[in-house]
Design an enzyme around this catalytic site. Sequence first.
Site, PDB file in Angstrom:
ATOM      1  N   LYS A  26       0.829  -1.204   0.000  1.00  0.00           N
ATOM      2  CA  LYS A  26       0.000   0.000   0.000  1.00  0.00           C
ATOM      3  C   LYS A  26       0.866   1.257   0.000  1.00  0.00           C
ATOM      4  O   LYS A  26       0.663   2.176  -0.788  1.00  0.00           O
ATOM      5  CB  LYS A  26      -0.862  -0.047   1.267  1.00  0.00           C
ATOM      6  CG  LYS A  26      -2.293   0.351   1.044  1.00  0.00           C
ATOM      7  CD  LYS A  26      -3.101   0.088   2.309  1.00  0.00           C
ATOM      8  CE  LYS A  26      -3.683  -1.305   2.323  1.00  0.00           C
ATOM      9  NZ  LYS A  26      -4.078  -1.775   3.636  1.00  0.00           N
ATOM     10  N   ARG A  96      -3.028   2.783   8.531  1.00  0.00           N
ATOM     11  CA  ARG A  96      -3.271   1.458   7.921  1.00  0.00           C
ATOM     12  C   ARG A  96      -2.046   0.582   7.984  1.00  0.00           C
ATOM     13  O   ARG A  96      -0.926   1.079   7.873  1.00  0.00           O
ATOM     14  CB  ARG A  96      -3.617   1.597   6.435  1.00  0.00           C
ATOM     15  CG  ARG A  96      -4.918   2.223   6.160  1.00  0.00           C
ATOM     16  CD  ARG A  96      -4.993   2.571   4.689  1.00  0.00           C
ATOM     17  NE  ARG A  96      -6.168   3.378   4.468  1.00  0.00           N
ATOM     18  CZ  ARG A  96      -7.042   3.181   3.489  1.00  0.00           C
ATOM     19  NH1 ARG A  96      -6.851   2.237   2.618  1.00  0.00           N
ATOM     20  NH2 ARG A  96      -8.086   3.951   3.374  1.00  0.00           N
ATOM     21  N   GLY A 105      -6.331 -10.252   7.304  1.00  0.00           N
ATOM     22  CA  GLY A 105      -6.031 -10.857   8.598  1.00  0.00           C
ATOM     23  C   GLY A 105      -5.212  -9.914   9.452  1.00  0.00           C
ATOM     24  O   GLY A 105      -4.997 -10.136  10.628  1.00  0.00           O
ATOM     25  N   MET A 107      -4.334  -5.712  10.751  1.00  0.00           N
ATOM     26  CA  MET A 107      -5.168  -4.706  11.410  1.00  0.00           C
ATOM     27  C   MET A 107      -6.048  -3.951  10.407  1.00  0.00           C
ATOM     28  O   MET A 107      -5.618  -3.621   9.316  1.00  0.00           O
ATOM     29  CB  MET A 107      -4.280  -3.703  12.135  1.00  0.00           C
ATOM     30  CG  MET A 107      -5.059  -2.877  13.113  1.00  0.00           C
ATOM     31  SD  MET A 107      -4.137  -1.453  13.692  1.00  0.00           S
ATOM     32  CE  MET A 107      -4.406  -0.320  12.352  1.00  0.00           C
ATOM     33  N   ARG A 340      -3.821  -0.699  -6.646  1.00  0.00           N
ATOM     34  CA  ARG A 340      -3.159  -2.009  -6.539  1.00  0.00           C
ATOM     35  C   ARG A 340      -3.591  -2.847  -7.742  1.00  0.00           C
ATOM     36  O   ARG A 340      -4.591  -2.521  -8.387  1.00  0.00           O
ATOM     37  CB  ARG A 340      -3.545  -2.717  -5.252  1.00  0.00           C
ATOM     38  CG  ARG A 340      -5.038  -2.890  -5.115  1.00  0.00           C
ATOM     39  CD  ARG A 340      -5.397  -3.516  -3.795  1.00  0.00           C
ATOM     40  NE  ARG A 340      -6.836  -3.368  -3.590  1.00  0.00           N
ATOM     41  CZ  ARG A 340      -7.457  -3.692  -2.483  1.00  0.00           C
ATOM     42  NH1 ARG A 340      -6.789  -4.164  -1.471  1.00  0.00           N
ATOM     43  NH2 ARG A 340      -8.754  -3.534  -2.380  1.00  0.00           N
ATOM     44  N   HIS A 456     -10.153 -45.823  -9.542  1.00  0.00           N
ATOM     45  CA  HIS A 456     -10.750 -46.030 -10.860  1.00  0.00           C
ATOM     46  C   HIS A 456     -11.655 -44.858 -11.217  1.00  0.00           C
ATOM     47  O   HIS A 456     -11.554 -44.269 -12.300  1.00  0.00           O
ATOM     48  CB  HIS A 456     -11.538 -47.347 -10.849  1.00  0.00           C
ATOM     49  CG  HIS A 456     -12.256 -47.623 -12.133  1.00  0.00           C
ATOM     50  ND1 HIS A 456     -13.588 -47.324 -12.303  1.00  0.00           N
ATOM     51  CD2 HIS A 456     -11.825 -48.141 -13.300  1.00  0.00           C
ATOM     52  CE1 HIS A 456     -13.942 -47.670 -13.528  1.00  0.00           C
ATOM     53  NE2 HIS A 456     -12.890 -48.176 -14.159  1.00  0.00           N
ATOM     54  N   SER A 774       8.990 -44.131 -19.027  1.00  0.00           N
ATOM     55  CA  SER A 774       7.872 -43.246 -18.683  1.00  0.00           C
ATOM     56  C   SER A 774       7.579 -43.459 -17.204  1.00  0.00           C
ATOM     57  O   SER A 774       7.334 -44.587 -16.780  1.00  0.00           O
ATOM     58  CB  SER A 774       6.649 -43.584 -19.535  1.00  0.00           C
ATOM     59  OG  SER A 774       5.568 -42.803 -19.116  1.00  0.00           O
ATOM     60  N   CYS A 842       3.806 -40.308 -17.048  1.00  0.00           N
ATOM     61  CA  CYS A 842       2.402 -40.512 -17.414  1.00  0.00           C
ATOM     62  C   CYS A 842       1.528 -40.776 -16.195  1.00  0.00           C
ATOM     63  O   CYS A 842       0.340 -41.017 -16.325  1.00  0.00           O
ATOM     64  CB  CYS A 842       2.270 -41.644 -18.429  1.00  0.00           C
ATOM     65  SG  CYS A 842       2.744 -43.243 -17.749  1.00  0.00           S
ATOM     66  N   TYR A 862       8.624 -34.852 -21.937  1.00  0.00           N
ATOM     67  CA  TYR A 862       7.200 -34.516 -21.936  1.00  0.00           C
ATOM     68  C   TYR A 862       6.538 -34.897 -20.614  1.00  0.00           C
ATOM     69  O   TYR A 862       7.065 -35.696 -19.833  1.00  0.00           O
ATOM     70  CB  TYR A 862       6.468 -35.248 -23.075  1.00  0.00           C
ATOM     71  CG  TYR A 862       6.438 -36.754 -22.900  1.00  0.00           C
ATOM     72  CD1 TYR A 862       5.440 -37.367 -22.157  1.00  0.00           C
ATOM     73  CD2 TYR A 862       7.428 -37.563 -23.468  1.00  0.00           C
ATOM     74  CE1 TYR A 862       5.425 -38.747 -21.975  1.00  0.00           C
ATOM     75  CE2 TYR A 862       7.424 -38.930 -23.300  1.00  0.00           C
ATOM     76  CZ  TYR A 862       6.411 -39.517 -22.551  1.00  0.00           C
ATOM     77  OH  TYR A 862       6.392 -40.866 -22.356  1.00  0.00           O
TER      78      TYR A 862
HETATM   79  C1  PEP Z   1       1.095 -45.162 -12.911  1.00  0.00           C
HETATM   80  O1  PEP Z   1       1.230 -46.109 -12.160  1.00  0.00           O
HETATM   81  O2  PEP Z   1       1.523 -44.024 -12.667  1.00  0.00           O
HETATM   82  C2  PEP Z   1       0.361 -45.331 -14.182  1.00  0.00           C
HETATM   83  C3  PEP Z   1       0.295 -44.334 -15.055  1.00  0.00           C
HETATM   84  O3  PEP Z   1      -0.271 -46.495 -14.374  1.00  0.00           O
HETATM   85  P1  PEP Z   1      -1.678 -46.886 -13.745  1.00  0.00           P
HETATM   86  O4  PEP Z   1      -2.210 -45.674 -13.052  1.00  0.00           O
HETATM   87  O5  PEP Z   1      -2.516 -47.335 -14.863  1.00  0.00           O
HETATM   88  O6  PEP Z   1      -1.276 -47.964 -12.808  1.00  0.00           O
END
Ligand code: PEP
Length: 889
Positions: A26, A96, A105, A107, A340, A456, A774, A842, A862
Amino acid sequence: MVNAQGKYVYDFHEGNAEMKALLGGKGANLAQMWQLGLPVPPGFIITTEACKKYWSDEQGLMDLIWPEVQEALARLEKVTQKTFGGGEMPLLVSVRSGAPVSMPGMMDTILNLGLNDDTVERLAVASGNRRFALDSYRRFIQMFSDVVLGIEIGEFEFLLNQTKRKRNLTHDHQIPADALEELIKNYKKVVKKSTGREFPSDPWEQLRKAVEAVFKSWNTQRAITYRRINKIPDTLGTAVSIVTMVFGNLGDDCGTGVCFTRNPSTGEKKLYGEFLINAQGEDVVAGIRTPEPIEELDSKMPKIAAELRAIANQLELYYKDMQDIEFTVERGKLYMLQTRNGKRTAKAAVRIAVSMLEEGLISSATAVTRVTPEQVEQLLHRQVDPDAVLDVLAKGLPASPGAAVGSVVFDADEAEQLGKDGKAVILVRPETTPDDIHGLFAAQGILTSHGGMTSHAAVVARGLGKPCVSGCEALEIDLAGNCFRVGGKIVRRGDIITVDGSHGRVMIGEIPLVQPSFDEDFRKLLAEADKHAVLQVWANGDTPEDARRARSFGAKGIGLCRTEHMFMAGERLPVMQEMIIAASREERMRALDKLRVMQTEDFLGILDAMEGYPVTIRLLDPPLHEFLPKENELRDRLRELTAAPSPENDAEAEKIQKTLAKVLSLKEVNPMLGFRGCRLGIIFPEIYEMQIRAIFDAACELVRQGKNVLPDVMLPLIGTQEEMRRLKQMVDDLAAEIMEKHKTSVHYLVGTMIEVPRAALIADKLAEYASFFSFGTNDLTQTTFGYSRDDAEGKFLAEYVRLHVLPENPFHVLDRTGVGRLMRIAVDDGRRVRSDIQIGICGEHGGNPESIAYCHELGLLYVSCSPFRIPVARLAAAHAALADSAPKK
Ligand code: PEP
Ligand code: MG
C-alpha cells in the site's frame, strides 16, 4: 533526523513502487502515485524494518522511531496547513497496515485519528457541518476501541441501536447531532469500564497506540495462519501508512468511489466501478445507498470524471496491469487513496493478458505468467457459481475438476438408461469398477465414498472430463436401500445433488453453475505459453475420440494408452472374461483371436487420429481378477439359481461355478503388488502376443495407406533387467514377423514404465534394452511410500496432511524428496547408458503444475496427462520454464 540505527520513516516523495519490501504494498503504491504527480493526500510510511525491530526489541523501538514520526507529522502539518490536535482546521489521519504482499487478517484501517472533544468542535466549524464532525468522532472511538484497545464492538453496536430505537430511526446517518453527542459520552463510558482508563484524548497518544497496534497485528493468530496457508514468510513485517484524511461527505461537491481500469469479470478495456456523491468509503461498503455506475460521473462531475479516466490510463501504463483504484472527491478536488493490481476472474485474466500483449503493454512472457494454471482449470469446466451461497453436505477429494448437477443414482445400468433419456444423473457408488464404465460415461458427475485421487473413478472421470468427488468417507451408502446417509440427512435415489469436483464438495439441490469458456483469447494465450515451454505436453488417452480431443487441446503425443480400458467396454468384457476363464489353451486362443480383431480396430483408430505423433501403447497391466465379477455377486447369483432348478438355471449355475473357481484362484491379498503388469506378459505370453500383433497389424496397415504412424510399445511394472530383455525380444520378434507379412516397416520404440523403486535403481540396466522410460508415478508413489493407492487416501492421508505429517497428498503433488529422488536416479543412470533415451511421465502428476515444474527441472521430454488437463499442463510447463534461470529455447 535519521537516527544512528537507520531510517524508519519515509515521506511519499522518498518512495516508489519498487520499495514494497520496505514500505509495504500500500505504502509503496501511494509513494509511486505521488512520484507520478497524482493527487494523493500527503502522508508518510513507517517501514517494515521498524516492525521487524519491534518484534526483536519491543521495549525500545517505539522510542527509537518516535522522533522521526514527529518530524514527519510536522512536515505534514506544513504541507496541509492543518494542525494535529488543534488549529483552525485540525489535521486528521488514517492509519493502515500494509505488508509487502497483500494480507487479509492484519489490522483494519483506523480513520479520523486526531479527533477529541476539542478538535471535533474545530472540525465542526471548519466543515460547517456539526453532525458530520460528531459522526466522524463516534466512528473513530468505535474503530479505535475495537482495533487498538481490543474492546468488543458489541456494546457500541448495542448503544447505537438503542439510540435509533428510541428515536424511531432506521439508518445511522439519520441520527441527529444531539443524539450523537450523547452516544459519544456513552461510548467513552464503555471504554472506561472495559480498560479502566479514559479514552485517549491526546492525538499523539492515539497515534502511538495505533502504530503499535499495527505492529502487533503482524503476529495475531489470524495473520500467522494466513501466512502459513499462503506460504508467506513470517520475517517480512508490516509497514504503517499514515495519510491525511480527506472527506467525501462534506456536501454535494464531494464523493467517493472505487474502480477498476478494466472490467474485472470480463476483462473488457473500459473503466469499471461505482461511486457515491456525498459519502465516505464506509457508506459504499455498508450498502445503505446504492452506488452509481462510474459512467454517471461523466455527467455529474465531468471534470473529475475526465481526470479520473486520465489517471486510470496513466496508472495502467505505469503498472502495466489492471488497477483497482480508490478515490475520494473533497470539495471538487480529486484524491487518489489507493491503487493495486486488481483481482479478476479467470476469464478476465486471460482477456487482459492477451489484450495487454496485443496493445504492446506487456511481453509474451509476462502475459503467460499473468494467468495461473488454476484459472485455466476454471475456464475448462463448469464451476459452482462463486457467488452462490453453499450449504456443504459433505467433503471428499477433489478428484476431477468441474461441477455437475443431477439426480442421484446408485447403479451404472440405471445411470446409462436415464442418461439415454437425456436425464442428468450423478452416479453415487462406494467405489467404481470397470463394470461401471457405461454408468460413468452416462453420468454428469461421479461421487464415491471410497478411493483416492488415483482410484478407478478418479482416473476415468478425469479422462472423460467429468467432475468427480472421491473418498467422501462421511457418506454411508446403502445400495439396497437406494439412499445414502450423511450428517443425519438421508439422500434418496432421484434427489438432486450438486458435486463440485474442483473442491471436493457435495451439496443438496441444484447450485447455479458458471459455464466454461475455451475461447479465442485462451487459444492465443496457450500459443504464447508454448513459445516458452521446454517440456512437451502429451495425453493419456485410450480411444480415437480421446486422441482427437487431445490433439485439439494441443497434445504432441499419447504418453499412455491404457489398453485394459478397451476391454472394459460393453461387448468386449465377456470376451475378455471368456479368455481368462478358458480351461484350455485352445479356448484361450479362440477368445484372444476375437480380442485381437477388436484391438486392431482400436489401434487403427488411435494411431490414425494421432498421425505424425507418437502413441505410447501400454500392454495389459491390471490383475486379471479386475475383469471378472465380484465373488459375493457370483455367490448370490448361484444361490438364486440353485434355489430354482431348471435346465437353463442349471446351465448358468455351471458357468458361474467355473467363473467362481477362477475368481478364487486369482484372488490375492495384495493384488496391486501381485500378478499384474509385465508379470502377466511373462507367465501368459499369449495376451501380450495378441496385443503386439494388433499394434503392428494396425500400424503396418496405416503405413501402407501412406500414413506416418509412430507406435511406442510400453511395458508396465518392469522391475528386473530380465523382464525387460525378454519382453523387448518378444516385441521385436513379433514386429519383425508382422512387418515381413505386410511387406512394410514401421518406426517403433520399445520402452518401460518406471513404477517400482527397483526399476529406478537399475535404470542403467533397463536402458540397455529400453528406448524410453515413462514414469508411472501413481504406482511409483504407492510402492515408494508403501501406501496402497486404493486405500491410503480415504483412510489416513487427509489426516496426515492436516496434521502436517506430510506437506501434501503425494498422489496429487509429486514427492520430490523421495519419489523425485528415484526419478532423478533413473534419469541420470538411464541417460548415461543411452544418451538419447526418451523420458516422460504418465502418472497423474503429469497434470499437476507443481509436479510439472519438477519434471522441467529433471529435463524430461514430456508430461502426459488426461486430455482435459492439457491446457493447464501447457501453461504450467511455460511457467516452469519462465521461472527457470537457465537459457530459454
Ligand atoms: C502409474 O502407475 O503411474 C500409471 C500411469 O499407471 P496406472 O495408473 O494405470 O497404474
Ligand atoms: Mg501403474
